[in-house]
Scaffold this motif. Structure first.
Motif, mmCIF file in Angstrom:
data_model
loop_
_atom_site.group_PDB
_atom_site.id
_atom_site.type_symbol
_atom_site.label_atom_id
_atom_site.label_comp_id
_atom_site.label_asym_id
_atom_site.label_seq_id
_atom_site.Cartn_x
_atom_site.Cartn_y
_atom_site.Cartn_z
ATOM 1 N N LEU A 7 0.837 -1.109 0.219
ATOM 2 C CA LEU A 7 0.166 0.061 -0.035
ATOM 3 C C LEU A 7 0.621 1.095 0.073
ATOM 4 O O LEU A 7 0.669 2.373 -0.687
ATOM 5 N N GLY A 50 2.365 1.924 -3.142
ATOM 6 C CA GLY A 50 1.457 2.697 -4.412
ATOM 7 C C GLY A 50 0.657 1.494 -5.142
ATOM 8 O O GLY A 50 0.025 1.889 -5.838
ATOM 9 N N ASP A 68 -1.996 -1.678 -5.753
ATOM 10 C CA ASP A 68 -3.601 -1.193 -4.881
ATOM 11 C C ASP A 68 -4.535 -2.239 -5.021
ATOM 12 O O ASP A 68 -3.464 -3.346 -5.040
ATOM 13 N N ASP A 78 -5.872 -4.762 -6.729
ATOM 14 C CA ASP A 78 -6.747 -5.184 -7.730
ATOM 15 C C ASP A 78 -5.740 -5.942 -7.317
ATOM 16 O O ASP A 78 -5.279 -7.106 -7.558
ATOM 17 N N GLN A 79 -4.211 -5.474 -7.506
ATOM 18 C CA GLN A 79 -2.879 -5.492 -7.606
ATOM 19 C C GLN A 79 -1.895 -6.639 -6.665
ATOM 20 O O GLN A 79 -1.597 -7.841 -6.846
ATOM 21 N N PRO A 117 -3.494 11.443 -6.605
ATOM 22 C CA PRO A 117 -3.160 9.830 -5.330
ATOM 23 C C PRO A 117 -2.080 8.066 -5.481
ATOM 24 O O PRO A 117 -1.178 7.759 -5.328
ATOM 25 N N SER A 118 -3.273 7.682 -7.131
ATOM 26 C CA SER A 118 -2.867 6.932 -7.160
ATOM 27 C C SER A 118 -2.395 6.427 -9.062
ATOM 28 O O SER A 118 -3.137 7.676 -9.963
ATOM 29 N N PHE A 119 -1.845 6.559 -9.726
ATOM 30 C CA PHE A 119 -1.909 6.182 -10.938
ATOM 31 C C PHE A 119 -2.721 4.710 -11.660
ATOM 32 O O PHE A 119 -2.730 4.547 -12.589
ATOM 33 N N ARG A 120 -3.407 4.666 -10.755
ATOM 34 C CA ARG A 120 -4.706 3.565 -10.848
ATOM 35 C C ARG A 120 -5.766 4.207 -10.252
ATOM 36 O O ARG A 120 -5.835 4.885 -10.132
ATOM 37 N N SER A 166 -8.509 3.533 -9.393
ATOM 38 C CA SER A 166 -9.415 2.370 -8.248
ATOM 39 C C SER A 166 -9.091 3.081 -6.699
ATOM 40 O O SER A 166 -9.897 4.080 -5.867
ATOM 41 N N HIS A 188 2.060 12.426 -4.712
ATOM 42 C CA HIS A 188 1.312 11.790 -4.268
ATOM 43 C C HIS A 188 0.924 11.385 -2.930
ATOM 44 O O HIS A 188 1.865 11.426 -2.231
ATOM 45 N N PHE A 215 -1.304 5.076 5.794
ATOM 46 C CA PHE A 215 -0.018 5.000 5.748
ATOM 47 C C PHE A 215 0.646 5.961 5.495
ATOM 48 O O PHE A 215 -0.074 6.925 4.985
ATOM 49 N N LEU A 264 8.366 5.497 -6.789
ATOM 50 C CA LEU A 264 7.509 5.510 -6.931
ATOM 51 C C LEU A 264 6.856 6.555 -8.058
ATOM 52 O O LEU A 264 6.189 6.368 -9.144
#
Lengths: 110, 342
Positions: free
Chosen positions: A70, A73, A75, A77-78, B156-159, B161, B199, B205, B213
């Motif tokens: 986490l 980075g 998620d 799914d991964q 915050p994320s490259f994804r 979700s 990010h 956390f 990253l």
């Protein structure tokens, strides 16, 4: 209740550096180098570690590398895919031994 | 998701936020500094004037320390914006950092950008990306490019979700569309127009290593979405406002404060941004940082409390006011508004 596994023990990992600190130091130097950014990113290495943690069924490692994934980075799914990879290889390793079973059965059977 | 203020949540109150942090048993921030041999935080020369122009935003993100949203109406007046420009005219502060809410929605945004650039200052727009797609903001991207405004954009994320969980359904796709628009205007393409991404963790956390990253972000955003950017900045979530509400709701407050304390980094404390920033509220009040502003902890009472008083009396140096939330800027690799310490 006493159990063999205690979540708080994870934070005591460094106590393994007592008595033979030089061995601990060598291990940690290697460990840090393994997980440093390299041809794979820290996130990719953490996902591999998470899969291996499930394969060896170490609750400390699962705790540590769920958090690490986490932080780096990844998620859910991964992370779920990583656990499935571990599961597929574990299952496959049982299944492929079935060939040995078949070999023996074919040799001794009528 | 409505703002905490609009649903009259107890944690909309800064006093209640500080009380909640105190209840965790975390030591006072200055006591932590002392126990780790770090001197109390004094300001150095002011390098950044960070101006919060208001709390109106087109999003309501789950971690927002401002409790911003479409229902918030606090907004800087033209008179206060003129005082900001007057301060910049009198003091050679090199950077004007404009934040909000979505700062672009303020009627004073373009005035401040134009004035800051005319004075030769670096101007930063802390942008949520999706604002660039609003029909009301037509022409904003060319305006930013024409004035060579540096963009610091949240992602915050490259994804999808992770980004959507924190910032709202569909925000990732819109953010990528906005980044594409910025790239088309020359941002992030090595032609001097800078777009940095931010990010921050989607949960209780700390962020991972900034450089690692950044590699993931760069590759994933380029290969999967065809967009590019300049730098990635990692920023820890502050245990205040909506992120504190999340921590409380999920029974994570104590654990998160323990984490911040356990990972206290003296080097991060020495380089923390409040030592070189001055933060201005939408109403002209002065603070050490945007987080103190949201907790209504004004600058040291010995000095000027408002822009007007500062213009009349001067006095930029001060001792930084701290509380337990400051542990968020000193944990791990450090955080603040500028990302991890390199």
């Amino acid at each position: 209740m006493d159990t063999y596994y205690c979540p708080h023990d994870l934070s005591k990992f460094a106590e393994m550096g007592k008595n033979r600190p030089e061995l601990w130091a060598k291990y940690m130097e290697y460990y840090s180098a393994v997980f440093a950014d390299g041809a794979l990113t820290e996130r990719e290495k953490a996902l591999i570690a998470l899969g291996v943690a499930h394969s060896v069924q170490c609750p400390y490692c699962i705790d540590a590398y769920t958090n690490a994934c986490l932080e780096k980075g990844a998620d859910l799914d991964q992370m779920t895919e990583a656990v499935h990879v571990a599961n597929a290889i574990r299952g496959g390793s049982s299944l492929v031994h079935g060939v040995q079973m078949r070999n023996i059965a074919e040799k001794v059977g009528m | 998701m409505p703002s905490l203020l609009s649903v009259r949540h107890p944690l909309a109150s800064p006093t209640e936020q500080l009380r909640t942090l105190a209840r965790t048993g975390a030591p006072a921030f200055d006591a932590v500094l002392e126990s780790r041999g770090v001197a109390p935080l004094e300001t150095r020369a002011i390098e950044v004037l960070q101006v919060n122009v208001g709390k109106l935003c087109n999003q309501t993100c789950g971690h927002c320390h401002v409790d911003a949203g479409p229902d918030r109406r606090e907004s800087m007046t033209h008179e206060t914006a003129e005082q900001v420009v007057e301060l910049l005219t009198r003091h050679p502060i090199p950077t004007l950092d404009i934040t909000g809410g979505a700062p672009e929605l303020s009627p004073e945004f373009r005035f401040l950008v134009e004035a800051g650039r005319r004075l030769g200052r670096r101007v930063i727009d802390r942008c949520n990306l999706t604002v660039l797609l609003l029909p009301s903001q037509d022409g904003l991207v060319p305006f930013l490019a024409e004035h060579r405004v540096d963009i610091v954009a949240s992602l915050p994320s490259f994804r999808a979700s992770g980004t959507d969980t924190q910032r709202g359904e569909g925000v990732f796709a819109k953010s990528v569309a906005a980044l594409r628009r910025l790239n088309d205007a020359g941002y992030g393409t090595g032609r001097g127009l800078v777009v940095d991404l931010v990010h921050n963790p989607v949960g209780a956390f700390l962020p991972g290593t900034q450089a690692s990253l950044e590699r993931d972000y760069r590759r994933e955003l380029r290969d999967r979405h065809g967009v590019v950017f300049d730098r990635l900045l990692t920023i820890a979530n502050m245990p205040i406002s909506r992120f504190l509400e999340f921590l409380e709701r999920t029974a994570n407050t104590g654990r998160y404060m323990d984490l911040l304390l356990r990972t206290f980094n003296p080097a991060a404390a020495a380089g923390v941004m409040c030592r070189t920033h001055l933060s201005v509220g939408w109403d002209g009040a002065l603070y050490d940082c945007d987080f103190n502003q949201m907790l209504e902890l004004p600058v040291d009472p010995g000095g000027p409390a408002t822009l007007r008083a500062l213009l009349e009396r001067g006095g930029l140096s001060r001792r930084v006011r701290t509380d337990r939330h400051c542990l968020g800027c000193t944990a791990g690799a450090g955080s603040s508004c500028g990302g991890a310490l390199e």
